[in-house]
Design a protein around this motif. Structure first.
Motif, mmCIF file in Angstrom:
data_model
loop_
_atom_site.group_PDB
_atom_site.id
_atom_site.type_symbol
_atom_site.label_atom_id
_atom_site.label_comp_id
_atom_site.label_asym_id
_atom_site.label_seq_id
_atom_site.Cartn_x
_atom_site.Cartn_y
_atom_site.Cartn_z
ATOM 1 N N LEU A 83 0.781 -1.244 0.221
ATOM 2 C CA LEU A 83 -0.469 0.082 0.285
ATOM 3 C C LEU A 83 1.171 1.176 0.010
ATOM 4 N N LEU A 87 0.542 4.644 -3.168
ATOM 5 C CA LEU A 87 -0.453 5.615 -3.151
ATOM 6 C C LEU A 87 -0.492 7.282 -3.368
ATOM 7 N N ARG A 92 -5.315 9.758 -9.674
ATOM 8 C CA ARG A 92 -6.064 8.981 -7.873
ATOM 9 C C ARG A 92 -6.797 8.217 -8.629
ATOM 10 N N ARG A 95 -5.297 4.832 -8.116
ATOM 11 C CA ARG A 95 -5.435 4.214 -6.427
ATOM 12 C C ARG A 95 -6.241 3.950 -6.376
ATOM 13 N N LEU A 99 -6.759 0.001 -4.267
ATOM 14 C CA LEU A 99 -7.379 0.009 -3.194
ATOM 15 C C LEU A 99 -8.562 -0.892 -3.155
ATOM 16 N N ALA A 129 -4.778 3.922 4.631
ATOM 17 C CA ALA A 129 -5.105 4.428 3.298
ATOM 18 C C ALA A 129 -5.054 5.798 3.892
ATOM 19 N N ARG A 133 -2.907 8.924 2.517
ATOM 20 C CA ARG A 133 -3.034 9.615 1.748
ATOM 21 C C ARG A 133 -3.935 11.574 2.442
ATOM 22 N N ASN A 136 0.114 12.598 1.206
ATOM 23 C CA ASN A 136 0.088 13.341 -0.108
ATOM 24 C C ASN A 136 -0.605 14.273 0.173
#
Length: 376
Positions: A83, A87, A92, A95, A99, A129, A133, A136
């Motif tokens: 994971l 990511l 997007r 990803r 996921l 996750a 996110r 990021n």
């Protein structure tokens, strides 16, 4: 991949692999270790060679699911290692697709495990996750801020360069205007006054030659020369007056004129302290000093109820500093800038100067302006 994420990725493989050896009893530990090392090799291939390969990512997800299903234990944690890799790297929609694939593979590999394993594994998966996110987004915001800062700094340099070019252009225009005016005056002197003087010289020589024989005619010519000399003198005086502006235009924006007007109108006492050797300022600098002093004194009377103002002028090689202080009431706390103070600041910054405000025992407004003097 960042070093911290890389270390975390391999820890999430190594710790569950070692822990599962002690929690579970395998028929062959050698086979188990071989597959764990094989998984390390796949992870390293993805890091070094197949960085953006979707196929290798699917191989790693499938391999981790098979390990978890075959050897049980805590090997579901290696899903979180995978994971960490995609990511921050993919777009997007990619990803979100992976996921979903990884979540399905995770739950399929947990078949036969207790319900607590399902709950714990899925909870950790969603938590990690969301955390990735957020990390990021923070990293992206940092990049955006750095880009914006670089853009603003570049624009600041461009504006500063444009300001310097504008000042240089203004000085060139002023020099060209002075040169044009001098050329015009020199042409006037040469064309009008020079030719008139030559004509008068010739008339005087002619008069001197005929006077011994024709006295009356010679006197008449000399009288005409006298009258024309008077006209030439007036022409010379008017030309010289053009070289020097009148007193009103020279003193429209001087501190002496300001002090004289405010003393008569407001009845306020104004003292001037000059330090350094005074020198002639550009008209634009004199105008800014005049307006800033006028605004500072007006504010001192209107808002502070001042009855006495002190103006200090410090002439330095590359700048001039004007401080205007008063004996009025000093504001308490942070005061908002009004239109007058904002105008003073904008005028000063326009030519590279600055405006400083101090509120100690007296309220003081200081204007610092570069003079752009050539000292060599």
């Amino acid at each position: 991949m960042l070093p911290l994420l890389l270390i975390t990725r391999y820890i999430l493989i190594l710790i569950p692999a070692i822990s599962s050896m002690y929690l579970e009893s395998y028929a062959s530990n050698g086979t188990y270790v071989f597959f764990i090392l094989l998984f390390f090799w796949v992870a390293e291939l993805r890091r070094t060679i197949f960085k953006k390969s979707i196929g290798m990512l699917l191989v790693e997800i499938g391999f981790s699911g098979w390990l978890c299903y075959t050897f049980d234990g805590l090997l579901f944690i290696i899903f979180y290692s995978t994971l960490l890799t995609y990511l921050p790297a993919f777009h997007r929609h990619i990803r979100l697709s992976f996921l979903g694939v990884q979540l399905i593979a995770l739950n399929l590999s947990l078949q036969g495990q207790s319900s607590s394993y399902y709950v714990l594994a899925n909870l950790l998966f969603f938590t990690l996750a969301l955390l990735l996110r957020h990390m990021n987004q923070v990293a992206q915001n940092k990049v955006d801020i750095e880009l914006l800062y670089d853009q603003l700094r570049r624009q600041h340099y461009e504006l500063d360069e444009a300001r310097m070019q504008l000042l240089d252009y203004a000085r060139q225009v002023e020099n060209i205007a002075q040169l044009d005016e001098r050329n015009r005056i020199s042409r006037d002197i040469h064309d009008d006054l020079g030719h008139q003087l030559i004509r008068l010289k010739m008339m005087m020589e002619a008069g001197l030659r005929i006077m011994p024989t024709h006295m009356s005619k010679g006197m008449e010519m000399l009288t005409s020369v006298r009258d024309q000399l008077t006209e030439s003198m007036e022409l010379l005086r008017s030309t010289v007056r053009k070289l020097k502006p009148d007193d009103d235009s020279m003193q429209s924006f001087t501190l002496d004129r300001l002090i004289e007007g405010l003393t008569k109108e407001k009845g306020i006492a104004i003292e001037v302290d000059i330090q350094g050797m005074p020198y002639v300022l550009y008209p634009s600098l004199a105008f800014i000093l005049y307006r800033n002093a006028q605004e500072a004194i007006t504010n001192a009377i209107r808002h502070g109820g001042a009855t006495s103002v002190q103006i200090q002028l410090i002439y330095e090689t590359k700048q001039i500093t004007m401080s205007v202080s008063n004996n009025g009431q000093v504001p308490t706390g942070q005061t908002a800038k009004g239109l007058g103070m904002t105008g003073m600041e904008e005028r000063s910054k326009l030519i590279g100067g600055q405006l400083l405000v101090t509120m100690d025992s007296r309220f003081t407004v200081t204007t610092v302006l570069p003079t752009f003097r050539q000292t060599h």
